[in-house]
Design a protein around this motif. Structure first.
Motif, PDB file in Angstrom:
ATOM      1  N   ARG A   1      53.836  43.612  30.031  1.00  0.00           N
ATOM      2  CA  ARG A   1      54.508  44.568  30.936  1.00  0.00           C
ATOM      3  C   ARG A   1      53.637  44.792  32.184  1.00  0.00           C
ATOM      4  N   GLY A   2      54.187  44.414  33.345  1.00  0.00           N
ATOM      5  CA  GLY A   2      53.486  44.645  34.611  1.00  0.00           C
ATOM      6  C   GLY A   2      52.095  44.060  34.657  1.00  0.00           C
ATOM      7  N   CYS A   3      51.948  42.818  34.231  1.00  0.00           N
ATOM      8  CA  CYS A   3      50.623  42.212  34.122  1.00  0.00           C
ATOM      9  C   CYS A   3      49.861  42.254  35.442  1.00  0.00           C
ATOM     10  N   PHE A   4      50.459  41.726  36.511  1.00  0.00           N
ATOM     11  CA  PHE A   4      49.765  41.673  37.793  1.00  0.00           C
ATOM     12  C   PHE A   4      49.363  43.066  38.274  1.00  0.00           C
ATOM     13  N   ASP A   5      50.186  44.061  37.956  1.00  0.00           N
ATOM     14  CA  ASP A   5      49.940  45.425  38.451  1.00  0.00           C
ATOM     15  C   ASP A   5      48.883  46.180  37.652  1.00  0.00           C
ATOM     16  N   ASN A   6      48.524  45.670  36.485  1.00  0.00           N
ATOM     17  CA  ASN A   6      47.657  46.446  35.600  1.00  0.00           C
ATOM     18  C   ASN A   6      46.355  45.749  35.223  1.00  0.00           C
ATOM     19  N   ILE A   7      46.033  44.675  35.902  1.00  0.00           N
ATOM     20  CA  ILE A   7      44.767  43.976  35.629  1.00  0.00           C
ATOM     21  C   ILE A   7      43.594  44.883  35.979  1.00  0.00           C
ATOM     22  N   SER A   8      42.666  45.004  35.058  1.00  0.00           N
ATOM     23  CA  SER A   8      41.464  45.820  35.278  1.00  0.00           C
ATOM     24  C   SER A   8      40.558  45.159  36.311  1.00  0.00           C
ATOM     25  N   HIS A   9      40.264  45.886  37.398  1.00  0.00           N
ATOM     26  CA  HIS A   9      39.373  45.356  38.423  1.00  0.00           C
ATOM     27  C   HIS A   9      37.973  45.098  37.869  1.00  0.00           C
ATOM     28  N   GLN A  10      37.512  45.997  37.033  1.00  0.00           N
ATOM     29  CA  GLN A  10      36.162  45.863  36.479  1.00  0.00           C
ATOM     30  C   GLN A  10      36.044  44.603  35.625  1.00  0.00           C
ATOM     31  N   LEU A  11      37.013  44.388  34.735  1.00  0.00           N
ATOM     32  CA  LEU A  11      36.957  43.212  33.868  1.00  0.00           C
ATOM     33  C   LEU A  11      37.182  41.929  34.662  1.00  0.00           C
ATOM     34  N   LEU A  12      38.054  41.988  35.655  1.00  0.00           N
ATOM     35  CA  LEU A  12      38.317  40.803  36.455  1.00  0.00           C
ATOM     36  C   LEU A  12      37.080  40.400  37.256  1.00  0.00           C
ATOM     37  N   MET A  13      36.426  41.366  37.881  1.00  0.00           N
ATOM     38  CA  MET A  13      35.237  41.044  38.671  1.00  0.00           C
ATOM     39  C   MET A  13      34.099  40.543  37.775  1.00  0.00           C
ATOM     40  N   LYS A  14      34.051  41.024  36.549  1.00  0.00           N
ATOM     41  CA  LYS A  14      33.068  40.498  35.601  1.00  0.00           C
ATOM     42  C   LYS A  14      33.323  39.012  35.352  1.00  0.00           C
ATOM     43  N   ALA A  15      34.593  38.654  35.232  1.00  0.00           N
ATOM     44  CA  ALA A  15      34.951  37.254  35.023  1.00  0.00           C
ATOM     45  C   ALA A  15      34.647  36.422  36.271  1.00  0.00           C
ATOM     46  N   VAL A  16      34.967  36.961  37.456  1.00  0.00           N
ATOM     47  CA  VAL A  16      34.687  36.237  38.704  1.00  0.00           C
ATOM     48  C   VAL A  16      33.190  35.947  38.822  1.00  0.00           C
ATOM     49  N   LYS A  17      32.368  36.967  38.562  1.00  0.00           N
ATOM     50  CA  LYS A  17      30.919  36.802  38.709  1.00  0.00           C
ATOM     51  C   LYS A  17      30.315  35.909  37.632  1.00  0.00           C
ATOM     52  N   THR A  18      31.062  35.716  36.539  1.00  0.00           N
ATOM     53  CA  THR A  18      30.613  34.775  35.506  1.00  0.00           C
ATOM     54  C   THR A  18      30.647  33.344  36.022  1.00  0.00           C
ATOM     55  N   HIS A  19      31.574  33.076  36.960  1.00  0.00           N
ATOM     56  CA  HIS A  19      31.792  31.698  37.401  1.00  0.00           C
ATOM     57  C   HIS A  19      31.296  31.401  38.809  1.00  0.00           C
ATOM     58  N   THR A  20      30.986  32.405  39.592  1.00  0.00           N
ATOM     59  CA  THR A  20      30.474  32.140  40.942  1.00  0.00           C
ATOM     60  C   THR A  20      29.513  33.238  41.378  1.00  0.00           C
ATOM     61  N   ASP A  21      28.495  32.823  42.089  1.00  0.00           N
ATOM     62  CA  ASP A  21      27.579  33.780  42.705  1.00  0.00           C
ATOM     63  C   ASP A  21      27.624  33.667  44.229  1.00  0.00           C
TER      64      ASP A  21
ATOM     65  N   VAL B   1      32.913  36.650  46.267  1.00  0.00           N
ATOM     66  CA  VAL B   1      32.918  37.886  45.482  1.00  0.00           C
ATOM     67  C   VAL B   1      33.310  39.072  46.362  1.00  0.00           C
ATOM     68  N   LEU B   2      32.727  39.139  47.562  1.00  0.00           N
ATOM     69  CA  LEU B   2      32.991  40.260  48.474  1.00  0.00           C
ATOM     70  C   LEU B   2      34.474  40.369  48.810  1.00  0.00           C
ATOM     71  N   TYR B   3      35.092  39.260  49.201  1.00  0.00           N
ATOM     72  CA  TYR B   3      36.473  39.336  49.664  1.00  0.00           C
ATOM     73  C   TYR B   3      37.467  39.505  48.517  1.00  0.00           C
ATOM     74  N   ILE B   4      37.154  38.991  47.353  1.00  0.00           N
ATOM     75  CA  ILE B   4      38.026  39.272  46.204  1.00  0.00           C
ATOM     76  C   ILE B   4      38.013  40.763  45.909  1.00  0.00           C
ATOM     77  N   GLU B   5      36.840  41.377  45.963  1.00  0.00           N
ATOM     78  CA  GLU B   5      36.751  42.828  45.734  1.00  0.00           C
ATOM     79  C   GLU B   5      37.575  43.584  46.770  1.00  0.00           C
TER      80      GLU B   5
END
Length: 416
Positions: free
Chosen positions: A140-160, A165-169
């Motif tokens: 239900r409403g997947c795109f609207d409810n993605i956790s920013h904290q968990l998503l950024m943790k995943a982003v930083k796992t794969h790129t430094d 990182v700045l612009y995704i945030e």
């Protein structure tokens, strides 16, 4: 003195990003600028956004909220970025996607290079023959409810890479402007309609679902297309247990399964008569259920669990024909109508006609009837006679079967 830019971003990426954004078309954002407007001064406009991103001074404008109807009823809100912002997002996607792709799993099919919805349909069809039970889930409403904290943790796992990182945030925090002009601050989700959003959604669900399933339940095959997924189970008990585990897992990650669209389905055929209420499911515009099939080896018939275009998809295609007002386009001749509508018809046939293509007959008949009504408006002598107009269109179809793509096939050829 040359300006110092903290981020080194290749200029060529912006030219490539523009071409991809132009190819994808799309409407304007909050600034009202069209792709054609941006292109009139392309070199300077690309330089400006390159300079701002390279200097770290680029802040995305609000996304424009655009409600669109769902095939199943109701509306979903798209967040449409400006043309310039779509180009910036495409730059990040071009840089990040090759980094993430090697980590994504083979049974994730949505919004990925060299993968398609038909690939997901094909593997689902094969698995429904081998497994008797399916857990169909919808977030239900997947795109609207993605956790920013968990998503950024995943982003930083794969790129430094700092600018990525700045612009995704910043995109995650960009506000949304509603139709009445009010601007809403967002603290979760990534707007459906953004260029970078499908990639971010895939990354998020890779850890929430894909990787988790493979690690915890390697014996359970699954298939995911963006936020829609399926699990294949051997028994009803296993399916019920997996349904429970799924709800718990998604809740842990801040997501909720849709209570009505998430269900267990029995893949029944003639050899398997379990008394279970759910015996069909819709997935990616196809309905999977027991159907009469023909054995090409001996021309015998049997019941098999197979996909065909769904009723909702057929309804949507007929609505598109009405919306495009084919029957009213008496400013065009028949060849011009064919040039206009053949790409649309070919797209429908290529996708929805891949399995049990005869189920497309009602849609194609609807289009042929639109041609009949076009003829009645085009030619005054036919205005009062639907029968004569029908004979005219059928006669043309027999003489010029190459004119419209759906007139060319023997299985779903000309008919009215």
């Amino acid at each position: 003195m040359e300006e110092i830019r903290p981020f080194s971003i290749q200029k060529q990426l912006f030219a490539k990003a523009f071409e991809k954004v132009k190819e994808n078309a799309g409407t304007f954002g909050v600034d009202g600028q069209l792709i054609e407007d941006f292109e009139r001064n392309l070199k300077d406009n690309l330089y400006k956004i390159w300079n701002r991103m390279s200097s770290g001074s680029y802040f995305p404008p609000p996304v424009k909220a655009v409600p669109i109807p769902k095939k199943t009823g109701g509306k979903r809100i798209l967040g449409i970025p400006t043309v310039g912002d779509r180009i910036c997002q495409m730059v990040v996607k071009l840089a990040l996607e090759p980094v993430l792709e090697p980590y994504f799993l083979s049974d994730s099919y949505g919004y990925r290079p060299n993968k398609s919805a038909l690939d997901a349909i094909k593997v689902t069809r094969q698995r429904c023959w081998r497994y008797s039970w399916v857990v169909e889930y919808d977030i239900r409403g997947c795109f609207d409810n993605i956790s920013h904290q968990l998503l950024m943790k995943a982003v930083k796992t794969h790129t430094d890479v700092k600018w990525i990182v700045l612009y995704i945030e910043r995109w995650l925090k960009a506000p949304m402007q509603q139709e009445n002009g009010t601007v809403e601050i967002r603290d979760r989700g990534t707007p459906q309609g953004g260029v970078i959003s499908p990639l971010l959604c895939n990354l998020f669900l890779h850890y929430v679902f894909d990787h988790w399933m493979t690690r915890k339940y390697p014996e359970v095959p699954w298939c995911r297309y963006a936020d829609d997924g399926l699990l294949h189970c051997k028994t009803l008990k296993e399916a019920e247990e997996m349904m429970l585990k799924l709800r718990e897992r998604f809740a842990e990650c801040g997501l909720e399964l849709h209570p009505e669209k998430t269900k267990i389905v029995h893949c029944e055929d003639e050899k398997d008569k379990a008394n279970y209420p759910n015996k069909s499911f819709d997935y990616l515009g196809y309905t999977f259920k027991a159907r009469i099939c023909k054995n090409t080896k001996d021309n015998s018939f049997f019941m098999g669990f197979n996909p065909a275009v769904s009723e909702n998809a057929k309804k949507s295609m007929r609505a598109r024909i009405r919306k495009d007002k084919v029957r009213l386009r008496n400013d065009l001749d028949l060849e011009e109508l064919a040039e206009w509508y053949n790409p649309i018809l070919q797209g429908w046939l290529s996708y929805y006609g891949a399995y049990h293509g005869s189920e497309m007959r009602k849609v194609l008949r609807h289009f042929n009837l639109a041609l009949v009504n076009w003829a009645r408006r085009k030619y005054q002598a036919l205005n009062r006679s639907k029968t004569q107009a029908s004979r005219l269109i059928m006669g043309i179809a027999k003489k010029q079967p190459e004119l419209f793509v759906h007139w060319r096939g023997t299985m779903i050829g000309p008919f009215i």
